[in-house]
Design a protein around this motif. Structure first.
Motif, mmCIF file in Angstrom:
data_model
loop_
_atom_site.group_PDB
_atom_site.id
_atom_site.type_symbol
_atom_site.label_atom_id
_atom_site.label_comp_id
_atom_site.label_asym_id
_atom_site.label_seq_id
_atom_site.Cartn_x
_atom_site.Cartn_y
_atom_site.Cartn_z
ATOM 1 N N ASP A 1 0.917 -1.394 0.120
ATOM 2 C CA ASP A 1 0.092 -0.121 -0.601
ATOM 3 C C ASP A 1 0.951 1.076 -0.302
ATOM 4 O OD1 ASP A 1 -1.186 2.083 0.971
ATOM 5 O OD2 ASP A 1 -2.822 0.762 1.688
ATOM 6 N N VAL B 1 0.873 4.534 2.717
ATOM 7 C CA VAL B 1 0.733 3.709 3.759
ATOM 8 C C VAL B 1 2.720 3.727 4.086
ATOM 9 C CG1 VAL B 1 0.267 2.267 6.310
ATOM 10 C CG2 VAL B 1 -1.533 3.697 4.581
ATOM 11 N N PHE C 1 2.840 -0.313 13.221
ATOM 12 C CA PHE C 1 1.942 -1.150 12.447
ATOM 13 C C PHE C 1 1.672 -1.223 11.353
ATOM 14 C CE2 PHE C 1 -2.166 -3.697 11.411
ATOM 15 C CZ PHE C 1 -2.780 -1.931 10.784
ATOM 16 N N MET C 2 1.645 0.309 10.905
ATOM 17 C CA MET C 2 2.254 0.886 9.326
ATOM 18 C C MET C 2 2.995 0.307 8.404
ATOM 19 S SD MET C 2 1.353 4.832 10.503
ATOM 20 C CE MET C 2 2.026 5.361 8.535
ATOM 21 N N TRP D 1 1.796 -3.468 7.995
ATOM 22 C CA TRP D 1 0.373 -3.863 7.454
ATOM 23 C C TRP D 1 0.444 -3.627 6.145
ATOM 24 C CZ3 TRP D 1 -3.320 -1.102 5.040
ATOM 25 C CH2 TRP D 1 -3.901 -1.152 4.599
ATOM 26 N N ARG E 1 1.849 -5.799 3.770
ATOM 27 C CA ARG E 1 1.577 -6.830 3.449
ATOM 28 C C ARG E 1 2.084 -8.396 2.430
ATOM 29 N NH1 ARG E 1 -2.329 -3.269 -0.156
ATOM 30 N NH2 ARG E 1 -3.674 -2.363 1.139
ATOM 31 N N LYS F 1 3.413 -11.731 4.229
ATOM 32 C CA LYS F 1 3.344 -12.485 6.074
ATOM 33 C C LYS F 1 4.504 -12.502 6.676
ATOM 34 C CE LYS F 1 0.951 -16.865 3.520
ATOM 35 N NZ LYS F 1 2.135 -16.858 2.478
ATOM 36 N N TYR F 2 5.381 -12.196 6.377
ATOM 37 C CA TYR F 2 6.439 -12.406 7.261
ATOM 38 C C TYR F 2 6.545 -10.879 8.118
ATOM 39 C CZ TYR F 2 9.121 -16.394 6.709
ATOM 40 O OH TYR F 2 9.806 -17.330 6.398
ATOM 41 N N LEU G 1 3.140 -10.775 10.333
ATOM 42 C CA LEU G 1 4.114 -11.443 11.846
ATOM 43 C C LEU G 1 4.732 -10.479 12.859
ATOM 44 C CD1 LEU G 1 2.626 -14.786 12.388
ATOM 45 C CD2 LEU G 1 4.995 -15.404 12.201
ATOM 46 N N MET H 1 2.677 -7.859 14.217
ATOM 47 C CA MET H 1 1.807 -7.913 15.002
ATOM 48 C C MET H 1 2.710 -8.512 16.878
ATOM 49 S SD MET H 1 -1.648 -8.145 14.655
ATOM 50 C CE MET H 1 -1.192 -6.216 13.931
ATOM 51 N N ILE I 1 12.970 -13.373 9.595
ATOM 52 C CA ILE I 1 13.478 -12.237 9.452
ATOM 53 C C ILE I 1 13.088 -11.264 10.032
ATOM 54 C CG2 ILE I 1 14.871 -11.580 6.483
ATOM 55 C CD1 ILE I 1 13.510 -14.651 6.600
#
Lengths: 178, 198, 396, 382, 108
Positions: C96, C99, C148-149, C152, C155, C157-158, C161, C164, C248
Motif C-alpha cells: 500500500d 502507508v 503497525f503501518m 501491514w 502486505r 506474511k513475515y 507476523l 503483530m 527475518i
C-alpha cells in the motif's frame, strides 16, 4: 481568526472526513489517529496542557491501536471488492446528520451571549490538577477506577475464544501422521 | 536454583572477559587480516597438483604418460595424450597434460598412485582468473614446476622422494654396470633392456 | 575559562547567536536552534553508535569489527549511510504505497518528539514542561502505530507476523515502563524532568551523591525501567519483532534503501531517548555522582552516562539469546508489572520512613525496603523457577 | 505452560477454514543449516502442520560410487557430513576392511580414535553455537566454538593436508603417520579445551533465557525415538542407553574407559547438555589415547592401493559418528567397483520425526527443534 | 484568540461527521469510530467552555474531559470486544447482517 487555530481545525476535520469516508478500513483507522492528534493539538492551543497530553497518550497510544487490532481480527482490513461500504439507507443518514448540524449552528449563531472576548490564559499546573483530583473529585476518580477494572475484565471475557469443548488434544506420541 | 538472575550474570561476565581479553591476550583475538597478513600453510598442506621436472621444464619432466592418475582421478579432471615420434611409436613423454582445476577437488589421489613421483600437490591457492572460458584449464607448461620448488614447499616429503629416486638410480647403475660386466665377460650375453629412462 | 563557563558554553553560544537576530523572530528561532542542536548531536551519536555496536560485538566475539573504512573503521558509518542512500528503494507491488511511505516517518517523528523535554545539561533542557514525563510517554505512544503501518502496508506474511509481535510487545512493556517512573515522580512530587534532575544534585557538603539509584527502590526501579526500555526499543533479549532466525526482519522486511535506514535510526533514537529518561530519573541527570567530581561540565556527565548505557545495550545484545513471544508476554504481565507496583510501595515506605531518628534507622530502612522488594520477586517467579532449572544427568 | 498441549494435527488436505497461515521456512532461510525447507501451517503462531522438504543438495553420491573404484569414492565421503570428514572416512574404511578382511595395525586404530574424537569435539561445539544462534544470541557462542574449531582444523590440515576434506583414511589404516610435533600440538589442544568448555558452560547452560527457551520444548518420547530409529545424542537425550562405541566395541574403544551420559526429558535442553557432557567424555578418551599411542606401522601390508578387488559379498559397517549411527552398506561382485553402495545418514533419519516434535509448538520453537536435531544437508541429501 | 463560536462550530461539524459515520457505514467498527468522533467533539466543547468560561482556575472543564476520555476508552474496549465476539459467531461484522436475535441461527 488565529492562523494556528485555522490550520489545526482543517487538519482535524480532514482527518475526521477521512476516517468516515475512506473505503479501506485501515486507512480510516489511521485518519482517526490523525484526528485525535489534531484534537490534542487544539487542547494544547487552548492551554489545557494536561488534557492534551492525556488525549494523545490514551487515544493515539491505545484506542487507535485497539481499533486497528479489531479491524485485523475481524478481517475487514482487506477491502474485498463488491462488498458495499455504505448502507442502503445512506441518504437518510446524511440527511439527519446535516439536520443536526444545521440546528446546532443556528443555536450557536444567534445566541449573542457567546461573543465575549477570551479572559487571560489560566496558569494551571499539573500539581493543581492532581490536588483537585484527590480532593474535590476523589469519588468520581475511585468510581472511574472501578469502572475501568470491570471493563478490562469484561472485555477480556467477551473477546477470549472458548476452549475447544470436548476435543481431546492428542499427545505428541500418537500424533496422527498426516 | 540459586539466585534467578545468576545464570545471565555469569554469561555477561563471560562476554566481558572475552571483550577485555581481546585487547590483552592474543589468544582471544584470532582474526588474521587476510590480504595484508596471511597464515603460512602447514608443512604438508595440499592444494592443486603440479608436475615435477628435474632440470629442463620440457624434457626433464618425470611424467611418462602412463595415465594411471587419469584413470584413478575421482572427478576425472586430468587429460593426457602421449608423445609419438615420426614413426608413430609411443614415447615415454606426455604431449598434452591438462588438469581442469575448476573440477579438481585437490584430493591428492593422483599424487598417491603415481609410481614415478611425477605429480605432487602444490600449496598455491590464489588461482582465480578473470576470463570465463578455459582460463582454469592448466596445460603442461603451467603445471610444470622444478624439483627445487617442490623441495621448498614440502621439505621432508621432497627429501624422501629424492632419496628414493637417487637410490633407484644407483641400483640401476649398479644393475647396468653388473649387466655390462656380465656382457663384457661372456661376449654373447643379451644386452640389458634399459627399460626405465630416468 | 572557569568551570561554570565551560558548563554553560552551549547556552551562551545560543544566546550570542540569538542576539544577532531581529527581536521579533527570537522565540521561534531559539526553538529552531534547539531542534537543530538535538538533531545534529543525536544523528551523529546514531552514526557513532552503529560503529561502536559493531566494534563492541566484534571484540566480544574475539574479532576486530569494521576496521577497513578509514582508520580503525571510523568512516564506516559514513560508508553505511552512503550505501543506504544509493541503494534502490524497492516498493513491493502489492504494498500500500502511501502507508508504506509514511510508516518510517511516523516512527522517527514520534521518537524525535520525545527529545524535547530531556535536560541534556544545566538549563539546557529544550522545553521545561511541568508535565515533562507525561509528554515523553505521550510523544512515544505513536511508535506502535508506526510499526503497525510498516507491518501491514508491506502486505507480506513475515512483516504482518513481525508487526503483530512488535505491537503486542511494545504495549505490554509500556505499562511497566510508566509504572516504574511513578516511584521517582512520587518521591520528587513533580513531573518536570528538570526538577527531578535538580533533586538529585550532590549536596555541597556531603561526599555521597543523592542519585535515586542509590536507594533500594531507586535501584529496583532503574532495573525495571531498563528492562522495559530494552523491550520497548526492540533490542537484545527482547528483539522478537525482527527475530532474524524466525521471521527475518519482522515489519522491516519489505523496506530497503533510505527507508530501512530510517527504521534503523528510529530504533537507535528510541534507545537513546529511553536511556536519556533513565539517566534523568535514576542516574542524576546531568549531575556528577559525587560532590568532589562536580568540576566536569554538566552536559559531559549526561553524555558519559548515555554512552555507558549504550555499552550495556551492546553488551546485552552480544550475550543473551531471545525470549519466545509467550514467555515475553508472561514476563511482562506476570512479573514486571506486579514488581513495579511493589516498587511503588517500597518508594512510599522509603519516603515516609525518612523521619525515623532511631540510631540504626538507615540500616533498618534499607533492609525493610530491600526485603519488601526481594520477597515478592522470588514469590512471583516461584512457578517459573519450579519448572525451569539446571538438571543433573546420570551416566549409563 | 511451556509444553502447551499441541492442538489436533491437521489431517492433510483438510479445508483450511480456521484462517491458518501457510509459511515456507527455507530453502533460503537464515536458520535452516543449509538448503532445507519446512512448509509450516500456523494457527496464529502455533505449528499445526510441518512438512520438511529437502533434496536441494542431492549430488547422486551413491550412484556415482558404483562407477568408480573403492578408493576413488573415499574423497567423496568427506563431502557427506562436511563437518566431520574424518568420521565419514572411518565408517567407509571400516566397512571395506570388514568386506576385504584387512587387519588394521594398533597405531592406526589409535590414530583413528584420536581424530574421530577430535571431530566429535568440533561438531558438538559448533552445533551448540548454531543452536544458540537460532535462539538469538547474536553469534557470540558460535564465534567461540569456531575459534576452538580452528585449532582442531589446523591439526587436521598439518596431518592430512586439508582442513575439512581430509581424505585421510585408507583401507587397512591411515595414509600419513603422526609426527611427534603433531602429537605435542594435539596434547596442547586437548589440555586447553576444558577451559573453553567451562567458559561455554558458564555462558549457556545455566542461562535463564536458554533454559526457559529450551526446557520442555520439542519433547521426543523414548518409544517414538526407538520406533523412528533415531540414533546418536538425540536418542541418548531421550534416555535410551545406546552408544555404538559401547554396543559394537568397534575399533579399540573397549581399551578406553569412558561414560555415556543419558537425559530423561528428551527436550532441546537435554540435547544441549548431552552434547556438553559427551564433549567432556571425548576429552577423557583423547587424553588416554594420546598417552598410550604405540609406535608401529600405520597400514596393513596386505592393503593394495590400485587393483583392489574385494571378495564378492555384502557388508554393513557402522560407527558412532557425532550425529548418530553412520553406516555404509556395500555389495561387492568381486570387480574393482562396488555393485551397490549405500550410506545410512544419521541426520536424515533423525529428521523424519521433526513434525512430531514440532506439533503444537510455536514457530520460534520449530526453528530451535530443527537446530537441536543437528542436521547437515550434505549428509541428508547425499 | 479566536472567539468562542468558532470553536463551537468546529466541534459541531466534528459531531456531525461522527454522526454521519455511524449512520452511513455498514461496518460495526466504523460505527464505533463514529461514536469516538462524537465523544471527541463533546470534549472539544468542554475545553472551549472551560477556556472562555468564568471559573477557569477551578479546572472543572479539564476534569470533565479527563473523565470523558477514560470512559470513552473503556467504552471502545467493550465495544470492540463485542464486535470480535460477534465476528467469531457470525463470521461477519456488517451491521445489517447481524440482525437475528435467536441464538441458534446458522451463520449465513
Amino acid at each position: 481568526m488565529n492562523p494556528v487555530f485555522f490550520i489545526l481545525a482543517v487538519v482535524t476535520l480532514a482527518g475526521a472526513l477521512g476516517a468516515v469516508a475512506l473505503r479501506n478500513m485501515v486507512h480510516c483507522a489511521l485518519c482517526l489517529a490523525v484526528t485525535f492528534i489534531g484534537i490534542a493539538a487544539l487542547f494544547l492551543h487552548q492551554g489545557a496542557q494536561f488534557a492534551g497530553l492525556v488525549q494523545v497518550l490514551v487515544y493515539v497510544g491505545a484506542v487507535a491501536v485497539l481499533i486497528v487490532f479489531a479491524i485485523l481480527l475481524t478481517r475487514s482490513g482487506d477491502a474485498r471488492k463488491g462488498v458495499a461500504v455504505f448502507s442502503r439507507s445512506w441518504k437518510t443518514g446524511l440527511l439527519t446528520a446535516a439536520a443536526t448540524l444545521a440546528t446546532l449552528v443556528a443555536a450557536i449563531v444567534n445566541s449573542p451571549g457567546l461573543l465575549r472576548e477570551a479572559p487571560r490564559a489560566p496558569e494551571l499546573s499539573v500539581r493543581q490538577i492532581g490536588l483537585d483530583l484527590m480532593s474535590q473529585w476523589l469519588l468520581p476518580l475511585e468510581i472511574l477506577g472501578l469502572l475501568l477494572t470491570a471493563t478490562m475484565i469484561g472485555a477480556v471475557i467477551l473477546a477470549m475464544p472458548e476452549k475447544p469443548s470436548g476435543e481431546p488434544a492428542p499427545g505428541p506420541e500418537k500424533g496422527a501422521r498426516p | 536454583m540459586s539466585v534467578p538472575g545468576s545464570g545471565i550474570l555469569k554469561g555477561l561476565v563471560e562476554t566481558a572477559r572475552n571483550f577485555a581479553g581481546s585487547y590483552v591476550s592474543p589468544e582471544r583475538l584470532v582474526t588474521v587480516q587476510y590480504p595484508e597478513e596471511s597464515l603460512p600453510p602447514p608443512e604438508n598442506a595440499r592444494n592443486f597438483p603440479f608436475l615435477v621436472y628435474d632440470e629442463d621444464p620440457d624434457k626433464g619432466l618425470r611424467c611418462v604418460a602412463c595415465k594411471i592418475c587419469e584413470k584413478e582421478c575421482p572427478p576425472q579432471c586430468i587429460y593426457i595424450v602421449a608423445e609419438r615420434d615420426e614413426k608413430g611409436k609411443v614415447l615415454k613423454r606426455p604431449r598434452i597434460f591438462d588438469i581442469d582445476i575448476s573440477v579438481c577437488m585437490n584430493c591428492q589421489i593422483c599424487a598417491e598412485v603415481c609410481p614415478f613421483d611425477a605429480i605432487k600437490m602444490d600449496t598455491e591457492f590464489e588461482l582465480s582468473r578473470y576470463e570465463r572460458f578455459g582460463a582454469l584449464l592448466l596445460h603442461k607448461q603451467d603445471l610444470a614446476k622444478s624439483n627445487e620448488y617442490y623441495r621448498r614447499i614440502h621439505p621432508t616429503e621432497a627429501a624422501e622422494v629424492d632419496a628414493r629416486l637417487a637410490e633407484d638410480r644407483a641400483r640401476q647403475q649398479a644393475k647396468a654396470a653388473a649387466a655390462k660386466a656380465a656382457a663384457a665377460s661372456p661376449a654373447g650375453a643379451p644386452a640389458p633392456a634399459a627399460d626405465k629412462t630416468p | 575559562m572557569t568551570a561554570a563557563s565551560i558548563d554553560q558554553v552551549f547556552v551562551n553560544a545560543k544566546q550570542a547567536l540569538l542576539s544577532l537576530l531581529p527581536e521579533t523572530l527570537r522565540p521561534g528561532l531559539s526553538m529552531a536552534i534547539n531542534a537543530a542542536a538535538i538533531l545534529g548531536t543525536f544523528a551523529l551519536l546514531f552514526a557513532v553508535a552503529t560503529l561502536l555496536e559493531r566494534k563492541g560485538l566484534g571484540r566480544i566475539q574475539n574479532r576486530y569489527g569494521p576496521n577497513r573504512v578509514g582508520p580503525f573503521g571510523v568512516l564506516q558509518p559514513v560508508a553505511d549511510g552512503l550505501k543506504m542512500l544509493i541503494k534502490e528503494d524497492i516498493l513491493p507491488r502489492q504494498a500500500d504505497r502511501v502507508v508504506h511511505f509514511l510508516a518510517p516517518i511516523a516512527l522517527v517523528l514520534s521518537v524525535l518528539l520525545a527529545y524535547a523535554v530531556l535536560p541534556f545539561g544545566r538549563n539546557m533542557a529544550p522545553i521545561d514542561l511541568d508535565a515533562g514525563v507525561l509528554y515523553f510517554f505521550a510523544a512515544s505512544a505513536a511508535t506502535e502505530l508506526g510499526v503497525f503501518m510498516a507491518g501491514w502496508a508491506s502486505r507480506s506474511k513475515y512483516s504482518l507476523l513481525g508487526a503483530m509481535r512488535g505491537i503486542a510487545q511494545m504495549i505490554s512493556y509500556e505499562l511497566p515502563l510508566v509504572l516504574s517512573t511513578l516511584g521517582v515522580i512520587m518521591v520528587t512530587g513533580s513531573l518536570s524532568l528538570v526538577e527531578i534532575a535538580e533533586r538529585q544534585a550532590p549536596p555541597a557538603g556531603a561526599i555521597l551523591g543523592r542519585w535515586f539509584v542509590f536507594t533500594p527502590w531507586g535501584l529496583a526501579g532503574f532495573l525495571l525501567f531498563m528492562t522495559a526500555a530494552v523491550a520497548e526499543a526492540n533490542r537484545a533479549p527482547f528483539d522478537l519483532p525482527e527475530g532474524e532466525s524466525e521471521i527475518i526482519a519482522g515489519h522491516m522486511v519489505e523496506y530497503s534503501g533510505f527507508k530501512y535506514a530510517l527504521f534503523f535510526m528510529g530504533e537507535y533514537l528510541g534507545m537513546f531517548a529511553a536511556s536519556g529518561l533513565a539517566i534523568t530519573l535514576f542516574l542524576g541527570g546531568y549531575h556528577a555522582p559525587f560532590a568532589f567530581l562536580g568540576w566536569a561540565p554538566s552536559w559531559f556527565w549526561f553524555f558519559a552516562k548515555l554512552l555507558a548505557l549504550l555499552a550495556v545495550f551492546i553488551w546485552l545484545r552480544g550475550t543473551l539469546p531471545r525470549l519466545r513471544q509467550d514467555q515475553l508476554m508472561n514476563f511482562a504481565w506476570k512479573w514486571l508489572l506486579p514488581m513495579s507496583l511493589v516498587n511503588l510501595v517500597a518508594a512510599g515506605v522509603w519516603s515516609y520512613s525518612a523521619a525515623w531518628t532511631l540510631p540504626g534507622a538507615g540500616f533498618v530502612r534499607w533492609a525493610s525496603c530491600a526485603g519488601l522488594l526481594i520477597l515478592p520477586a522470588l514469590w512471583l517467579s516461584r512457578g517459573w523457577r519450579a519448572r525451569v532449572g539446571p538438571r543433573v544427568y546420570r551416566y549409563a | 505452560m511451556s509444553a502447551a498441549p499441541p492442538s489436533a494435527p491437521l489431517p492433510a488436505g483438510a479445508a483450511i477454514d480456521r484462517d491458518l497461515l501457510e509459511i515456507s521456512l527455507g530453502p533460503h532461510h537464515p536458520s535452516t543449516h543449509g538448503v532445507f525447507r519446512m512448509d509450516v501451517v500456523l494457527d496464529g503462531e502455533r505449528v499445526v502442520r510441518l512438512k520438511p522438504v529437502f533434496g536441494y543438495l542431492h549430488r547422486n553420491h551413491e550412484k556415482l560410487a558404483e562407477g568408480m573404484t573403492y578408493l576413488s569414492s573415499m574423497p567423496f565421503t568427506d563431502r557427506l557430513d562436511y563437518f566431520c570428514s574424518m568420521t565419514n572416512n572411518w565408517a567407509y574404511a571400516l566397512a571395506v576392511e570388514k568386506l576385504a578382511g584387512l587387519q588394521v595395525p594398533d597405531r592406526a586404530q589409535y590414530i583413528r580414535v584420536i581424530v574421530g574424537e577430535l571431530t566429535r569435539l568440533l561438531n558438538h561445539a559448533c552445533l551448540i553455537g548454531f543452536l544458540t544462534h537460532d535462539m538469538g544470541a547474536m553469534g557470540t557462542p558460535l564465534m567461540y566454538a569456531f575459534r576452538e574449531r580452528e585449532k582442531i582444523l589446523d591439526l587436521f590440515e598439518s596431518l592430512s593436508g586439508s582442513r575439512m576434506m581430509c581424505n585421510y583414511m585408507r583401507f587397512g589404516g591411515c595414509r600419513v603417520d603422526l609426527s611427534p610435533a603433531w602429537l605435542q600440538a594435539a596434547r596442547k589442544v586437548v589440555d586447553d579445551f576444558p577451559r573453553f568448555l567451562d567458559e561455554f558452560d558458564a555462558l549457556l547452560t545455566t542461562n535463564e533465557i536458554v533454559m526457559t527457551r529450551s526446557q520442555g520444548v520439542g519433547i521426543l518420547p523414548r518409544e517414538l525415538a526407538i520406533n523412528a530409529s533415531v540414533t546418536g545424542p538425540m536418542l541418548r537425550a531421550s534416555g535410551v542407553d545406546y552408544d555404538l562405541r559401547k554396543v559394537d566395541r568397534y575399533g579399540i574403544y573397549d581399551r578406553f574407559d569412558f561414560r555415556v551420559p543419558l537425559g530423561e526429558h528428551g527436550d532441546v535442553y537435554d540435547r544441549i547438555m548431552i552434547r556438553f557432557l559427551e564433549m567432556r567424555e571425548s576429552l577423557t578418551i583423547l587424553r588416554q589415547a594420546l598417552r598410550e599411542i604405540p609406535p608401529g606401522p600405520i597400514l596393513d601390508p596386505k592393503s593394495k592401493l590400485r587393483g583392489f578387488r574385494p571378495r564378492a559379498g555384502e557388508v554393513y559397517g557402522r560407527i558412532e559418528a557425532p550425529k548418530g549411527e553412520l553406516g555404509f552398506y556395500l555389495v561387492s561382485d568381486g570387480s574393482p567397483n562396488p555393485y551397490r553402495y549405500r550410506v545410512r545418514p544419521p541426520s536424515l533419519i533423525n529428521l523424519t520425526i521433526l513434525e512430531d516434535m514440532c506439533l503444537g509448538q510455536l514457530v520460534a520453537d520449530a526453528v530451535i527443534i530443527l537446530g537441536s536435531v543437528d542436521i547437515v544437508l550434505g549428509e541428508v541429501d547425499r | 484568540m479566536t472567539p468562542l463560536p468558532y470553536w463551537l462550530i468546529l466541534s459541531s461539524i466534528l459531531f456531525a461527521i461522527g454522526l454521519a459515520g455511524c449512520l452511513v457505514r455498514r461496518n460495526a467498527i466504523m460505527v464505533l469510530i463514529g461514536i469516538e468522533l462524537m465523544l471527541n467533539a463533546a470534549n472539544l466543547n468542554f475545553i472551549a467552555f472551560w477556556r472562555y468560561g468564568s471559573g477557569a482556575e477551578a479546572a472543572h472543564g479539564i476534569m470533565f474531559v479527563l473523565f470523558a476520555i477514560a470512559i470513552a476508552a473503556a467504552e471502545t474496549a467493550v465495544g470492540l470486544a463485542l464486535v470480535i465476539a460477534l465476528y467469531r459467531l457470525r463470521r461477519t461484522v456488517q451491521v445489517d447482517e447481524a440482525d437475528a436475535l435467536k441464538a441458534d441461527d446458522k451463520p449465513r
